[in-house]
Design an enzyme around this catalytic site. Structure first.
Site, short mmCIF file in Angstrom:
data_model
loop_
_atom_site.label_atom_id
_atom_site.label_comp_id
_atom_site.label_asym_id
_atom_site.label_seq_id
_atom_site.Cartn_x
_atom_site.Cartn_y
_atom_site.Cartn_z
N THR A 209 0.83 -1.20 0.00
CA THR A 209 0.00 0.00 0.00
C THR A 209 0.86 1.25 0.00
O THR A 209 1.89 1.31 0.66
CB THR A 209 -0.84 0.01 1.30
OG1 THR A 209 -1.61 -1.18 1.36
CG2 THR A 209 -1.74 1.23 1.36
N ARG A 237 -12.35 -9.60 -0.72
CA ARG A 237 -11.64 -9.16 0.48
C ARG A 237 -11.32 -7.67 0.38
O ARG A 237 -10.89 -7.16 -0.64
CB ARG A 237 -10.34 -9.95 0.63
CG ARG A 237 -9.53 -9.58 1.88
CD ARG A 237 -8.42 -8.60 1.59
NE ARG A 237 -7.55 -8.33 2.75
CZ ARG A 237 -6.60 -7.43 2.79
NH1 ARG A 237 -6.35 -6.69 1.72
NH2 ARG A 237 -5.87 -7.25 3.88
N VAL A 238 -11.56 -6.96 1.48
CA VAL A 238 -11.23 -5.54 1.59
C VAL A 238 -10.36 -5.36 2.82
O VAL A 238 -10.69 -5.87 3.90
CB VAL A 238 -12.49 -4.67 1.69
CG1 VAL A 238 -12.13 -3.22 1.98
CG2 VAL A 238 -13.31 -4.78 0.41
N GLY A 239 -9.25 -4.66 2.68
CA GLY A 239 -8.36 -4.43 3.81
C GLY A 239 -8.64 -3.14 4.52
O GLY A 239 -9.74 -2.58 4.46
N THR A 260 0.25 0.64 6.85
CA THR A 260 0.59 -0.32 5.81
C THR A 260 0.85 -1.66 6.47
O THR A 260 1.12 -1.74 7.67
CB THR A 260 1.83 0.15 5.01
OG1 THR A 260 2.07 -0.74 3.92
CG2 THR A 260 3.07 0.21 5.87
N GLY A 261 0.75 -2.72 5.71
CA GLY A 261 0.96 -4.05 6.27
C GLY A 261 -0.32 -4.86 6.27
O GLY A 261 -1.20 -4.66 5.42
N LEU A 262 -0.43 -5.79 7.21
CA LEU A 262 -1.57 -6.70 7.27
C LEU A 262 -2.82 -5.95 7.71
O LEU A 262 -3.00 -5.63 8.88
CB LEU A 262 -1.27 -7.86 8.22
CG LEU A 262 -2.31 -8.97 8.29
CD1 LEU A 262 -2.56 -9.59 6.92
CD2 LEU A 262 -1.88 -10.04 9.29
N GLY A 263 -3.69 -5.69 6.75
CA GLY A 263 -4.83 -4.82 6.99
C GLY A 263 -5.79 -5.31 8.05
O GLY A 263 -6.38 -4.51 8.78
#
Length: 351
Positions: A209, A237-239, A260-263
């Site tokens: 992101t 899937r939506v983060g 940023t990273g694992l949503g």
């Protein structure tokens, strides 16, 4: 019955009791000392992609332009890159072979707009801004977001994968494993989701992101965030990126933060809202990011944390900035002059 005003007062007292001690004494850290060398105007953004994005944003900021215009123009550069695994239409697809995009934007007045699960539109960040400015809503999704974009004059792009994405998807299909790997932006020439190695045609780094926050010469703050999400994700899937308070939050009295990273981890923590609230209670941008990272880490075992990366960057109203991550490997770009646009390696929590 407790009157509403009294209830709000009690809530405020509860927040002070629960947040302030953590801000000033978490993990035996010394009290926060504000940086008195803040910069205005200033733009910061996630990962090395931020260097190019910052250049576009800075052209607006240095001419006393609005921070909102800067953060839109900046991330549009990344959305349009030809070789990028995780942002824009040239990114890697979901597990069904389709690229879906998420984006959000927020201005100095607290207005916000976002889109999620958007297909075939080159610049989702601009559609998010139109949602903010042209509708009574905050978020539009899927076919509805696409319909709105077309009505606003955005052209539908061809429904096909880029050359890089097609190669990566074919490799992934051999095993069809869904196993995200942290810090994919530093995995040169490799598929970041457990497929056999795939080299981007230009040898470029992969990017996660891109989030951008800025303060303009007038002292106003705005932010943006845009992504194609996790490669080979479940369709639909939506983060965190399009979710206000998770992937992005702006409060013009305090500052702004982006993640940023694992949503999923950011969503569960309302991460960027937590960062901004920590700054409201006295934390510097860096310490506010650290406190939020610590909150996420406390939810997990050491074994679980091996596969989790989350990072935040933040700015305050004085033009101070900072970032913090769970794992080593995150960096962010900082620009406050024609000759200062540099990549900074973030501090991190885990050894």
């Amino acid at each position: 019955m407790i009157k509403r005003r009294r209830l709000l007062q009690m809530g405020a007292l509860g927040l002070s009791a629960s947040v302030a001690p953590k801000v000033f004494s978490a993990n035996n850290h010394t009290p926060f000392i504000k940086n008195i060398n803040g910069k205005k105007p200033l733009v910061i953004s996630t990962w090395d992609a931020g260097i190019s994005a910052n250049k576009a944003a800075w052209e607006i900021l240095k001419n006393k332009g609005r921070a909102l215009d800067a953060v839109e123009a900046g991330v549009m550069v990344t959305e349009g890159e030809l070789h990028n695994c995780c942002v824009g239409l040239n990114a890697y697809p979901d597990r069904d072979g389709h690229v879906t995009l998420d984006a959000s934007i927020m201005d100095e007045y607290g207005n916000a707009g976002s889109v999620c699960f958007l297909e075939r539109i080159k610049h989702p960040i601009s559609v998010a801004r139109r949602v903010m400015e042209k509708t009574p809503h905050v978020m539009l999704a899927g076919s509805g977001a696409q319909q709105f974009a077309v009505e606003q004059g955005f052209p539908l792009e061809p429904d096909k994968l880029s050359e890089d994405a097609q190669k990566a998807y074919k490799e992934w299909l051999k095993k069809s494993e869904y196993k995200p790997v942290i810090n994919i932006e530093h995995t040169r020439g490799e598929n970041a989701f457990a497929a056999p190695p795939v080299r981007l045609s230009n040898g470029a780094f992969n990017h996660d992101t891109i989030g951008m926050i800025a303060i303009d010469a007038q002292g106003n703050v705005s932010g943006s965030c845009t992504t194609s999400g996790m490669a080979f994700k479940m369709r639909g899937r939506v983060g965190d990126s399009p979710i206000i308070g998770a992937g992005l939050f702006v409060d013009n009295e305090v500052g702004a933060a982006v993640s940023t990273g694992l949503g999923e981890e950011v969503i569960r923590t309302c991460g960027t809202h937590m960062v901004v609230e920590a700054m409201r209670h006295g934390a510097s941008p860096e310490d506010a990011c650290r406190l939020t990272v610590e909150r996420i880490v406390r939810r997990h075992t050491q074994e679980e944390l091996k596969n989790i990366q989350v990072a935040f960057i933040a700015i305050d109203k004085q033009g101070n900035y900072g970032g913090y991550a769970i794992q080593k490997g995150f960096n962010y770009a900082v620009c406050y002059a024609d000759d200062y646009n540099k990549l900074i390696d973030s501090k991190f929590l885990l050894p």
